[in-house]
Scaffold this motif. Structure first.
Motif, PDB file in Angstrom:
ATOM      1  N   ALA A 132       0.822  -1.209   0.000  1.00  0.00           N
ATOM      2  CA  ALA A 132       0.000   0.000   0.000  1.00  0.00           C
ATOM      3  C   ALA A 132       0.859   1.263   0.000  1.00  0.00           C
ATOM      4  CB  ALA A 132      -0.930  -0.004   1.209  1.00  0.00           C
ATOM      5  N   TYR A 133       1.871   1.292   0.838  1.00  0.00           N
ATOM      6  CA  TYR A 133       2.720   2.481   0.924  1.00  0.00           C
ATOM      7  C   TYR A 133       3.427   2.731  -0.399  1.00  0.00           C
ATOM      8  CZ  TYR A 133       5.532   6.080   3.180  1.00  0.00           C
ATOM      9  OH  TYR A 133       6.079   7.278   3.524  1.00  0.00           O
ATOM     10  N   ASN A 134       3.957   1.673  -1.007  1.00  0.00           N
ATOM     11  CA  ASN A 134       4.627   1.826  -2.297  1.00  0.00           C
ATOM     12  C   ASN A 134       3.667   2.280  -3.386  1.00  0.00           C
ATOM     13  OD1 ASN A 134       7.353   1.289  -1.804  1.00  0.00           O
ATOM     14  ND2 ASN A 134       7.052  -0.924  -1.857  1.00  0.00           N
ATOM     15  N   LEU A 135       2.437   1.772  -3.351  1.00  0.00           N
ATOM     16  CA  LEU A 135       1.439   2.201  -4.335  1.00  0.00           C
ATOM     17  C   LEU A 135       1.185   3.702  -4.249  1.00  0.00           C
ATOM     18  CD1 LEU A 135      -1.253  -0.629  -4.221  1.00  0.00           C
ATOM     19  CD2 LEU A 135      -0.205   0.284  -6.289  1.00  0.00           C
ATOM     20  N   VAL A 136       1.017   4.193  -3.046  1.00  0.00           N
ATOM     21  CA  VAL A 136       0.764   5.628  -2.868  1.00  0.00           C
ATOM     22  C   VAL A 136       1.969   6.443  -3.322  1.00  0.00           C
ATOM     23  CG1 VAL A 136       0.348   7.434  -1.146  1.00  0.00           C
ATOM     24  CG2 VAL A 136      -0.908   5.271  -1.020  1.00  0.00           C
ATOM     25  N   GLU A 137       3.171   5.966  -3.026  1.00  0.00           N
ATOM     26  CA  GLU A 137       4.384   6.673  -3.442  1.00  0.00           C
ATOM     27  C   GLU A 137       4.517   6.692  -4.964  1.00  0.00           C
ATOM     28  OE1 GLU A 137       7.474   7.907  -1.543  1.00  0.00           O
ATOM     29  OE2 GLU A 137       5.665   8.409  -0.405  1.00  0.00           O
ATOM     30  N   GLU A 138       4.350   5.517  -5.579  1.00  0.00           N
ATOM     31  CA  GLU A 138       4.619   5.399  -7.012  1.00  0.00           C
ATOM     32  C   GLU A 138       3.553   6.064  -7.880  1.00  0.00           C
ATOM     33  OE1 GLU A 138       5.786   1.499  -8.328  1.00  0.00           O
ATOM     34  OE2 GLU A 138       6.975   1.147  -6.518  1.00  0.00           O
ATOM     35  N   THR A 139       2.354   6.244  -7.359  1.00  0.00           N
ATOM     36  CA  THR A 139       1.309   6.939  -8.104  1.00  0.00           C
ATOM     37  C   THR A 139       1.240   8.418  -7.719  1.00  0.00           C
ATOM     38  OG1 THR A 139      -0.322   6.193  -6.468  1.00  0.00           O
ATOM     39  CG2 THR A 139      -0.116   4.902  -8.481  1.00  0.00           C
ATOM     40  N   ARG A 140       2.139   8.831  -6.814  1.00  0.00           N
ATOM     41  CA  ARG A 140       2.271  10.238  -6.427  1.00  0.00           C
ATOM     42  C   ARG A 140       0.958  10.829  -5.921  1.00  0.00           C
ATOM     43  NH1 ARG A 140       6.044  12.223 -11.569  1.00  0.00           N
ATOM     44  NH2 ARG A 140       7.726  10.709 -11.220  1.00  0.00           N
ATOM     45  N   ARG A 145      -5.839  15.108  -4.838  1.00  0.00           N
ATOM     46  CA  ARG A 145      -5.959  14.116  -5.905  1.00  0.00           C
ATOM     47  C   ARG A 145      -7.175  13.222  -5.655  1.00  0.00           C
ATOM     48  NH1 ARG A 145      -2.349  13.788 -10.288  1.00  0.00           N
ATOM     49  NH2 ARG A 145      -1.412  11.772  -9.802  1.00  0.00           N
ATOM     50  N   GLN A 146      -7.884  12.908  -6.702  1.00  0.00           N
ATOM     51  CA  GLN A 146      -9.024  12.001  -6.608  1.00  0.00           C
ATOM     52  C   GLN A 146      -8.561  10.594  -6.995  1.00  0.00           C
ATOM     53  OE1 GLN A 146     -11.954  13.895  -9.169  1.00  0.00           O
ATOM     54  NE2 GLN A 146     -12.959  14.775  -7.381  1.00  0.00           N
ATOM     55  N   VAL A 147      -8.784   9.652  -6.086  1.00  0.00           N
ATOM     56  CA  VAL A 147      -8.256   8.300  -6.260  1.00  0.00           C
ATOM     57  C   VAL A 147      -9.386   7.289  -6.182  1.00  0.00           C
ATOM     58  CG1 VAL A 147      -6.586   6.601  -5.422  1.00  0.00           C
ATOM     59  CG2 VAL A 147      -6.134   9.047  -5.122  1.00  0.00           C
ATOM     60  N   LEU A 148      -9.528   6.466  -7.211  1.00  0.00           N
ATOM     61  CA  LEU A 148     -10.496   5.377  -7.200  1.00  0.00           C
ATOM     62  C   LEU A 148      -9.769   4.088  -6.848  1.00  0.00           C
ATOM     63  CD1 LEU A 148     -13.212   3.994  -7.777  1.00  0.00           C
ATOM     64  CD2 LEU A 148     -12.587   3.944 -10.211  1.00  0.00           C
ATOM     65  N   ILE A 149     -10.188   3.443  -5.748  1.00  0.00           N
ATOM     66  CA  ILE A 149      -9.565   2.201  -5.297  1.00  0.00           C
ATOM     67  C   ILE A 149     -10.559   1.068  -5.492  1.00  0.00           C
ATOM     68  CG2 ILE A 149      -8.457   0.991  -3.392  1.00  0.00           C
ATOM     69  CD1 ILE A 149      -7.815   3.721  -2.168  1.00  0.00           C
ATOM     70  N   VAL A 150     -10.220   0.135  -6.366  1.00  0.00           N
ATOM     71  CA  VAL A 150     -11.077  -1.010  -6.664  1.00  0.00           C
ATOM     72  C   VAL A 150     -10.523  -2.222  -5.923  1.00  0.00           C
ATOM     73  CG1 VAL A 150     -12.039  -2.470  -8.487  1.00  0.00           C
ATOM     74  CG2 VAL A 150     -11.590  -0.036  -8.924  1.00  0.00           C
ATOM     75  N   GLY A 151     -11.349  -2.786  -5.040  1.00  0.00           N
ATOM     76  CA  GLY A 151     -10.865  -3.816  -4.127  1.00  0.00           C
ATOM     77  C   GLY A 151     -10.452  -3.188  -2.808  1.00  0.00           C
ATOM     78  N   ALA A 152     -11.113  -2.095  -2.466  1.00  0.00           N
ATOM     79  CA  ALA A 152     -10.698  -1.270  -1.333  1.00  0.00           C
ATOM     80  C   ALA A 152     -10.875  -1.930   0.018  1.00  0.00           C
ATOM     81  CB  ALA A 152     -11.454   0.057  -1.348  1.00  0.00           C
ATOM     82  N   PHE A 159      -5.358  -0.334   3.680  1.00  0.00           N
ATOM     83  CA  PHE A 159      -4.155   0.450   3.976  1.00  0.00           C
ATOM     84  C   PHE A 159      -3.978   1.595   2.973  1.00  0.00           C
ATOM     85  CE2 PHE A 159      -2.213  -3.510   6.085  1.00  0.00           C
ATOM     86  CZ  PHE A 159      -2.543  -3.069   7.349  1.00  0.00           C
ATOM     87  N   VAL A 160      -4.213   1.338   1.678  1.00  0.00           N
ATOM     88  CA  VAL A 160      -4.100   2.392   0.673  1.00  0.00           C
ATOM     89  C   VAL A 160      -5.083   3.517   0.987  1.00  0.00           C
ATOM     90  CG1 VAL A 160      -4.396   3.006  -1.759  1.00  0.00           C
ATOM     91  CG2 VAL A 160      -3.287   0.864  -1.167  1.00  0.00           C
ATOM     92  N   THR A 161      -6.302   3.143   1.345  1.00  0.00           N
ATOM     93  CA  THR A 161      -7.316   4.142   1.685  1.00  0.00           C
ATOM     94  C   THR A 161      -6.825   5.058   2.783  1.00  0.00           C
ATOM     95  OG1 THR A 161      -9.153   2.683   1.027  1.00  0.00           O
ATOM     96  CG2 THR A 161      -9.666   4.478   2.553  1.00  0.00           C
ATOM     97  N   ASP A 212      -8.084  11.206 -10.859  1.00  0.00           N
ATOM     98  CA  ASP A 212      -6.662  11.358 -11.179  1.00  0.00           C
ATOM     99  C   ASP A 212      -5.927  10.025 -11.207  1.00  0.00           C
ATOM    100  OD1 ASP A 212      -6.418  14.355 -11.177  1.00  0.00           O
ATOM    101  OD2 ASP A 212      -7.187  14.069  -9.141  1.00  0.00           O
ATOM    102  N   VAL A 213      -6.333   9.118 -10.314  1.00  0.00           N
ATOM    103  CA  VAL A 213      -5.611   7.849 -10.159  1.00  0.00           C
ATOM    104  C   VAL A 213      -6.603   6.698 -10.008  1.00  0.00           C
ATOM    105  CG1 VAL A 213      -3.928   6.544  -8.787  1.00  0.00           C
ATOM    106  CG2 VAL A 213      -3.694   9.035  -9.010  1.00  0.00           C
ATOM    107  N   LEU A 214      -6.346   5.614 -10.733  1.00  0.00           N
ATOM    108  CA  LEU A 214      -7.082   4.358 -10.568  1.00  0.00           C
ATOM    109  C   LEU A 214      -6.121   3.309 -10.033  1.00  0.00           C
ATOM    110  CD1 LEU A 214      -9.313   2.175 -11.084  1.00  0.00           C
ATOM    111  CD2 LEU A 214      -8.423   2.032 -13.438  1.00  0.00           C
ATOM    112  N   ILE A 215      -6.457   2.718  -8.886  1.00  0.00           N
ATOM    113  CA  ILE A 215      -5.698   1.586  -8.342  1.00  0.00           C
ATOM    114  C   ILE A 215      -6.647   0.399  -8.318  1.00  0.00           C
ATOM    115  CG2 ILE A 215      -4.524   0.633  -6.328  1.00  0.00           C
ATOM    116  CD1 ILE A 215      -3.603   3.457  -5.656  1.00  0.00           C
TER     117      ILE A 215
END
Length: 313
Positions: A132-140, A145-152, A159-161, A212-215
């Motif tokens: 989760a931490y790496n995902l947030v870092e790598e997607t800046r 920022r508006q972030v859509l998390i699928v499988g949240a 954790f990403v949330t 802005d971001v789709l995870i």
């Protein structure tokens, strides 16, 4: 020592009595108090990684764990006997894993555990938390920022949330109605019921300019392409299960990639700090004794397990 292991890829996991491992140079022996269960554990047992994994059998399952350092190999400088630690213990080439009373870890695969939470909580964090931490870092992901998390609602997703919301992002989390309030307490600004029709259409109805971001942690290639409709021009789209196609993303003027995690002791230290500061909530859905690990793995296979499952050792 007691351990849950397989005698071959595809064999049923079972409780065994195995020799206690010894730490080599740069390694630490830990008496484990708890092990975290991840889907990758049963995937490894099934041999789903093919020739990419060279294993020694019996192969003790489990990557994540937490416990107390009881012995040090030569050259270890970061730890002393008695230290509470957590991290990753899976060593297929050595037959080692965290579903055991004792496990050996490389010095750079563990860190000092958070002091404010139990070993069970710490054991639920390493793989999902670092991902989760790496995902947030790598997607800046950052403020506004508006972030859509699928499988949240899964381990990584929760954790990403929290991490994304903590950085000021507006999180749109997929969740069934029964989980909607929980996701809001974790920081989601909005939830979308992925079982109530086209997810892309629902998101675009409330965010016509796109996010802005789709995870995406769950969709196959076709589903991932469909969800890229929700991402604004020049935005970022990431798949955790290899569904992203670079050519398709380029055609849609999107940046993106198939995520590959990069664990590190520094990340574990950051996560421990978040736990101690109360900035990270760990959802342990089930805690069972070590001998019940085979049943817990079977439940994980169904995809219906709620929250993180932790084995008490």
């Amino acid at each position: 020592m007691r351990a849950v292991a397989v005698n071959a890829f595809g064999a049923d996991p079972q409780l065994m009595e195995l020799p206690q491992p010894e730490p080599g140079p740069g390694e630490v022996l830990v008496r484990l108090a708890a092990a975290g269960l991840n889907p990758v554990d049963w995937k490894l047992a099934d041999g789903m990684f093919g020739e990419a994994v060279h294993a020694k059998f019996p192969l003790v399952l489990g990557a994540d764990g937490a416990g107390e350092v009881v012995a040090l190999g030569s050259g270890v400088r970061r730890f002393t006997v008695g230290d509470p630690v957590f991290g990753q213990f899976q060593r297929p080439d050595r037959g080692g894993g965290s579903y055991a009373e004792f496990a050996v870890a490389k010095e750079d695969a563990i860190a000092l555990a958070a002091r404010s939470v139990t070993y069970a909580t710490s054991a639920a964090v390493p793989t999902a938390g670092m991902t989760a931490y790496n995902l947030v870092e790598e997607t800046r992901i950052g403020d506004g920022r508006q972030v859509l998390i699928v499988g949240a609602t899964g381990g990584v997703g929760t954790f990403v949330t929290q991490i994304a919301a903590g950085r000021g992002a507006e999180v749109i989390a997929t969740a069934r109605p029964a989980k909607a309030e929980l996701m809001r307490t974790l920081g989601a600004a909005e939830t979308v019921d992925h079982t109530a029709g086209s997810l892309a259409d629902q998101v675009l109805a409330s965010h016509p300019d796109g996010v802005d971001v789709l995870i995406d942690m769950t969709s196959d290639a076709a589903g991932f392409v469909e969800l890229t409709r929700t991402v604004r021009d020049g935005g970022v789209a990431v798949s955790l299960i290899g569904s992203a196609d670079a050519d398709v993303l380029t055609e849609h003027n999107l940046r993106g990639f198939n995520f590959v995690n990069r664990p590190s002791p520094q990340l574990l230290e950051i996560l421990a700090g978040h736990l101690d500061a109360g900035r990270l909530t760990v959802l342990v859905g089930l805690e069972v004794p070590l001998e019940e690990a085979p049943g817990a793995l079977a439940a994980s296979r169904t995809g219906r397990a709620q929250g993180k499952t932790v084995l008490a050792i």
